[in-house]
Write a protein that holds these residues in place. Sequence first.
Motif, mmCIF file in Angstrom:
data_model
loop_
_atom_site.group_PDB
_atom_site.id
_atom_site.type_symbol
_atom_site.label_atom_id
_atom_site.label_comp_id
_atom_site.label_asym_id
_atom_site.label_seq_id
_atom_site.Cartn_x
_atom_site.Cartn_y
_atom_site.Cartn_z
ATOM 1 N N PRO A 255 56.359 37.537 53.990
ATOM 2 C CA PRO A 255 56.797 36.825 52.780
ATOM 3 C C PRO A 255 56.615 37.684 51.536
ATOM 4 O O PRO A 255 55.499 38.102 51.213
ATOM 5 N N VAL A 256 57.687 37.946 50.826
ATOM 6 C CA VAL A 256 57.635 38.827 49.657
ATOM 7 C C VAL A 256 56.663 38.288 48.611
ATOM 8 O O VAL A 256 56.029 39.051 47.879
ATOM 9 N N LEU A 257 56.513 36.959 48.542
ATOM 10 C CA LEU A 257 55.668 36.353 47.514
ATOM 11 C C LEU A 257 54.218 36.184 47.963
ATOM 12 O O LEU A 257 53.414 35.601 47.233
ATOM 13 N N ALA A 258 53.867 36.689 49.146
ATOM 14 C CA ALA A 258 52.497 36.568 49.636
ATOM 15 C C ALA A 258 51.570 37.494 48.851
ATOM 16 O O ALA A 258 52.006 38.356 48.086
ATOM 17 N N ALA A 259 50.262 37.325 49.080
ATOM 18 C CA ALA A 259 49.262 38.024 48.266
ATOM 19 C C ALA A 259 48.874 39.390 48.798
ATOM 20 O O ALA A 259 48.093 40.090 48.173
ATOM 21 N N GLY A 260 49.413 39.808 49.946
ATOM 22 C CA GLY A 260 48.980 41.058 50.555
ATOM 23 C C GLY A 260 49.459 42.303 49.833
ATOM 24 O O GLY A 260 50.366 42.272 48.992
ATOM 25 N N GLY A 261 48.858 43.445 50.204
ATOM 26 C CA GLY A 261 49.194 44.700 49.562
ATOM 27 C C GLY A 261 50.616 45.150 49.821
ATOM 28 O O GLY A 261 51.285 45.676 48.924
ATOM 29 N N SER A 262 51.109 44.968 51.048
ATOM 30 C CA SER A 262 52.490 45.358 51.358
ATOM 31 C C SER A 262 53.476 44.552 50.528
ATOM 32 O O SER A 262 54.507 45.083 50.081
ATOM 33 N N ALA B 57 22.358 39.030 44.241
ATOM 34 C CA ALA B 57 23.625 39.574 44.748
ATOM 35 C C ALA B 57 24.536 38.449 45.232
ATOM 36 O O ALA B 57 24.092 37.460 45.836
ATOM 37 N N ARG B 58 25.816 38.604 44.959
ATOM 38 C CA ARG B 58 26.833 37.653 45.405
ATOM 39 C C ARG B 58 27.984 38.428 46.034
ATOM 40 O O ARG B 58 28.328 39.530 45.584
ATOM 41 N N LEU B 59 28.597 37.844 47.056
ATOM 42 C CA LEU B 59 29.749 38.455 47.717
ATOM 43 C C LEU B 59 30.954 37.551 47.526
ATOM 44 O O LEU B 59 30.965 36.404 47.981
ATOM 45 N N LEU B 60 31.977 38.053 46.844
ATOM 46 C CA LEU B 60 33.188 37.301 46.557
ATOM 47 C C LEU B 60 34.295 37.790 47.479
ATOM 48 O O LEU B 60 34.672 38.969 47.437
ATOM 49 N N LEU B 61 34.805 36.907 48.319
ATOM 50 C CA LEU B 61 35.875 37.247 49.261
ATOM 51 C C LEU B 61 37.164 36.579 48.805
ATOM 52 O O LEU B 61 37.275 35.349 48.798
ATOM 53 N N VAL B 62 38.125 37.395 48.416
ATOM 54 C CA VAL B 62 39.417 36.900 47.951
ATOM 55 C C VAL B 62 40.431 37.090 49.069
ATOM 56 O O VAL B 62 40.617 38.203 49.560
ATOM 57 N N LEU C 233 35.622 47.568 50.812
ATOM 58 C CA LEU C 233 36.639 47.384 51.852
ATOM 59 C C LEU C 233 36.073 47.953 53.143
ATOM 60 O O LEU C 233 35.788 49.147 53.234
ATOM 61 N N ALA C 234 35.903 47.088 54.143
ATOM 62 C CA ALA C 234 35.225 47.486 55.386
ATOM 63 C C ALA C 234 36.177 47.609 56.569
ATOM 64 O O ALA C 234 35.746 47.604 57.719
ATOM 65 N N SER C 235 37.462 47.776 56.327
ATOM 66 C CA SER C 235 38.489 47.741 57.366
ATOM 67 C C SER C 235 38.264 48.777 58.464
ATOM 68 O O SER C 235 37.684 49.842 58.243
ATOM 69 N N VAL D 245 27.651 41.374 41.609
ATOM 70 C CA VAL D 245 28.794 40.831 42.343
ATOM 71 C C VAL D 245 29.549 41.936 43.068
ATOM 72 O O VAL D 245 30.078 42.862 42.444
ATOM 73 N N LEU D 246 29.598 41.821 44.388
ATOM 74 C CA LEU D 246 30.428 42.677 45.229
ATOM 75 C C LEU D 246 31.639 41.863 45.656
ATOM 76 O O LEU D 246 31.513 40.650 45.924
ATOM 77 N N GLY D 247 32.788 42.489 45.722
ATOM 78 C CA GLY D 247 33.993 41.736 46.061
ATOM 79 C C GLY D 247 34.899 42.488 46.995
ATOM 80 O O GLY D 247 34.932 43.720 47.015
ATOM 81 N N CYS D 248 35.649 41.722 47.779
ATOM 82 C CA CYS D 248 36.626 42.281 48.706
ATOM 83 C C CYS D 248 37.880 41.426 48.639
ATOM 84 O O CYS D 248 37.814 40.205 48.832
ATOM 85 N N ALA D 249 39.012 42.056 48.362
ATOM 86 C CA ALA D 249 40.301 41.363 48.366
ATOM 87 C C ALA D 249 41.066 41.794 49.607
ATOM 88 O O ALA D 249 41.573 42.921 49.672
ATOM 89 N N ALA D 250 41.129 40.921 50.599
ATOM 90 C CA ALA D 250 41.776 41.262 51.864
ATOM 91 C C ALA D 250 41.987 39.991 52.671
ATOM 92 O O ALA D 250 41.219 39.029 52.546
ATOM 93 N N ARG D 251 43.021 39.995 53.493
ATOM 94 C CA ARG D 251 43.243 38.864 54.394
ATOM 95 C C ARG D 251 42.053 38.726 55.335
ATOM 96 O O ARG D 251 41.444 39.717 55.750
ATOM 97 N N LEU D 252 41.743 37.495 55.694
ATOM 98 C CA LEU D 252 40.608 37.222 56.582
ATOM 99 C C LEU D 252 41.074 37.342 58.027
ATOM 100 O O LEU D 252 41.246 36.356 58.743
ATOM 101 N N VAL D 253 41.275 38.586 58.440
ATOM 102 C CA VAL D 253 41.763 38.912 59.783
ATOM 103 C C VAL D 253 40.853 39.980 60.371
ATOM 104 O O VAL D 253 40.138 40.685 59.643
ATOM 105 N N PRO D 254 40.844 40.123 61.713
ATOM 106 C CA PRO D 254 39.859 41.020 62.347
ATOM 107 C C PRO D 254 39.861 42.450 61.829
ATOM 108 O O PRO D 254 38.793 43.053 61.673
#
Length: 398
Positions: A30-37, A251-256, A299-301, A221-230
Amino acid sequence: MSALPTAAELAGIAPAHGRHVRLLLLTDTPVLAAGGSERFLRNLIAGLPADGYEITVVQLNAQLGEGIERAPVFARPNVKVQVIPVDAVYGRRGLRALWALRRRLRDEPFDIVQSHHEKADLLNALLPRRPGRLHVSNRRDLGFKKSRKLRQAFRLVNHRFDAVVAPALEILVALAGGEGVDRQRTVWIPNGVDTGQFRPPSPAERLRARSELGLGASDLVLGCAARLVPVKRHVDLVAAFAVLHAQRSEARLLLVGDGPLRDDIRRQAEALGIADAVLLAGNREDIDAVLPALDIAVLASSSEGMSNALLEAMACGLPIIATTVGANGQLVQHGENGLLCPPCEPDVLAQAMLELAEAPVRRRAMGNASRARVQADHSVETMINAYERMYQRLLEPA
């Protein structure tokens, strides 16, 4: 050496508007989705000049397709969009999509057909060829989703692309070795980010972002913006954060992001006793309003192409902790604008978190280096310029 222009040749050169280009873009997601692609594709559509490009986008996915033509990215007079849902290329919908695309190419004189992701690539490869029309495959990642059979299928059709373009050299190397892509037909164009939209926040903007997310002014605050996939390895990220939180209770972890692992991540945080410190923010279209709340981006990918999430965090002046996969090593200079860790090793990731948590002055210096690196090499203008040069070079008479 590639017969096509390299990133070095393309960058920083004024685009040559030699002809009006009719561009057909095919995409699985989906072109309007939030992912990087998806953000890359929106940037490309919006950045190509209206007086030089007539763009048609075909989305092979029904998600976010209702009312898609009213989205701002498609409001430009030179852009059209169509949704043709495809479950599997070899299924009934895939065949219908192939015939619909064949009819469209018969009726409209497109100069370039450019595909993104596996279904779109296969359909692109199966479309008939004609003189004067070029077919480009845009590979966005290292192909971690491809089965062995699918890789074999691509080995059979990759020769039908006039060019294969990717944001990371690692992708092109992997394609040459794993799928037999001819390196003479490859081109590397790094991703770009809007450095006006993504920029270091003022103190007031930082406090406002934290307040809106329920974070305190003194939180780390540590943060990661990524889909919640394996493949994004949130399991390692949460495990490493638990080690940090045991020593730094603020410390806080923000997952977007969102995805199928949301409940698993919540249960893991509960089991580790850090549920109150792990914030699941879900999908956010305003990621530029969220990043100002962070002290460190992580980013822990286990696999990446060139991460738009990292680029956006860098543009906002953040230090980075990332795994040594894909183009992460190109974006993060270890010890200069962040720290690199091997993938799937949460203990090492935890040590990197602890190291930066104890060094606020070093974090600021790294953040400044991140911003400077993006401005120099990864602006969206540089990326669009490079794509224009590639299109014009491909369309030049032999």
